[in-house]
Write a protein that holds these residues in place. Structure first.
Motif, PDB file in Angstrom:
ATOM      1  N   PHE A 144      -5.977  -7.642  -9.695  1.00 22.47           N
ATOM      2  CA  PHE A 144      -5.898  -6.209  -9.410  1.00 22.47           C
ATOM      3  C   PHE A 144      -5.407  -5.924  -7.988  1.00 22.47           C
ATOM      4  O   PHE A 144      -5.581  -6.724  -7.085  1.00 22.47           O
TER       5      PHE A 144
ATOM      6  N   PHE B  83      -5.187   2.209 -15.053  1.00 18.49           N
ATOM      7  CA  PHE B  83      -6.030   1.053 -14.778  1.00 18.49           C
ATOM      8  C   PHE B  83      -6.115   0.166 -16.014  1.00 18.49           C
ATOM      9  O   PHE B  83      -5.677   0.539 -17.091  1.00 18.49           O
TER      10      PHE B  83
ATOM     11  N   PRO C 262     -11.646  -7.181  -8.907  1.00 15.67           N
ATOM     12  CA  PRO C 262     -11.775  -5.834  -9.470  1.00 15.67           C
ATOM     13  C   PRO C 262     -12.259  -4.838  -8.418  1.00 15.67           C
ATOM     14  O   PRO C 262     -12.990  -5.203  -7.494  1.00 15.67           O
TER      15      PRO C 262
ATOM     16  N   HIS D   2      -6.508  -7.726 -18.328  1.00 12.75           N
ATOM     17  CA  HIS D   2      -5.932  -8.033 -17.013  1.00 12.75           C
ATOM     18  C   HIS D   2      -7.045  -8.541 -16.110  1.00 12.75           C
ATOM     19  O   HIS D   2      -8.171  -8.059 -16.157  1.00 12.75           O
TER      20      HIS D   2
ATOM     21  N   GLY E 147      -9.546  -2.346 -12.593  1.00 14.63           N
ATOM     22  CA  GLY E 147      -8.686  -2.128 -11.444  1.00 14.63           C
ATOM     23  C   GLY E 147      -7.276  -1.809 -11.891  1.00 14.63           C
ATOM     24  O   GLY E 147      -6.984  -1.719 -13.088  1.00 14.63           O
ATOM     25  N   GLU E 148      -6.405  -1.626 -10.909  1.00 15.42           N
ATOM     26  CA  GLU E 148      -4.987  -1.445 -11.202  1.00 15.42           C
ATOM     27  C   GLU E 148      -4.392  -2.844 -11.347  1.00 15.42           C
ATOM     28  O   GLU E 148      -4.406  -3.628 -10.393  1.00 15.42           O
ATOM     29  N   PRO E 149      -3.877  -3.191 -12.521  1.00 13.85           N
ATOM     30  CA  PRO E 149      -3.440  -4.572 -12.743  1.00 13.85           C
ATOM     31  C   PRO E 149      -2.216  -4.961 -11.922  1.00 13.85           C
ATOM     32  O   PRO E 149      -1.316  -4.154 -11.702  1.00 13.85           O
TER      33      PRO E 149
END
Length: 191
Positions: A15, A118, A78, A12, A150-152
């Motif tokens: 983010f 994440f 990110p 990914h 990061g959180e995608p």
């Protein structure tokens, strides 16, 4: 089943604004202690980065998608990085072995990252000299791989490969497509 989890582990590159704690980064790196390593030499060292200002300085030094001319926007950047490093020079160990071990370690990191909500991307195309300076990497070490985390917010879809073309692509809706060869195409022999 483990195969279902492996299907979820995608690269990914976009983010959300959700932060990643140092504790979560430590959990990810802790997983590498249990990874196989050539001759059990355990040559990889890690720099854990979640400082917002440092992440902002690293971001423009990174190329996120080698096969296409796309990079995430600053808003999609990110929220953390893990820098994979080694002693320089390597003693009684080849760079091939090191990269093999980094591949295994990276996969462990992404399995734990996935469990924590994440994801990320393995990046080799970054300005190593400048990033090493920014993180104040100790003398006698150099970086090799940067894991962007990061959180995608992007969607990644595995597609069937057509005519042997494995180049990935991205549409204007933040959807990334990754063609994969079939089992038949990757199985060389069965005896």
């Amino acid at each position: 089943m483990i195969i279902d989890i492996l299907k979820e582990i995608r690269s990914h590159r976009s983010f959300s604004s959700k932060k990643i704690s140092i504790e979560d980064l430590r959990k990810m790196v802790e997983s590498t202690r249990y990874a196989s390593a050539t001759r059990n030499a355990q040559k990889i060292r890690y720099v854990l980065i979640n400082n917002e200002e440092l992440c902002k300085k690293i971001f423009p030094l990174v190329k996120f998608a080698g096969a296409i001319s796309w990079n995430p926007s600053v808003e999609e950047a990110p929220k953390a990085y893990i820098l994979m490093c080694s002693e320089n020079p390597l003693n009684n160990f080849t760079e091939n072995h090191l990269y093999f071990d980094m591949g295994i370690a990276s996969h462990n990191i992404f399995l734990v990252a996935n469990e924590l909500g994440f994801s990320g991307c393995i990046v080799g195309a970054y300005n190593k000299i400048e990033v090493d300076k920014l993180v104040n990497l100790p003398e006698g070490y150099k970086s090799h791989i940067l894991l962007a985390l990061g959180e995608p917010t992007d969607t990644v879809t595995v597609t069937e490969c057509k005519d042997g073309v494995t180049t990935y692509w991205r549409d204007d809706k933040n959807h990334h497509f990754v063609p994969k060869l079939s089992l038949k195409e990757i199985s060389l022999l069965e005896k």
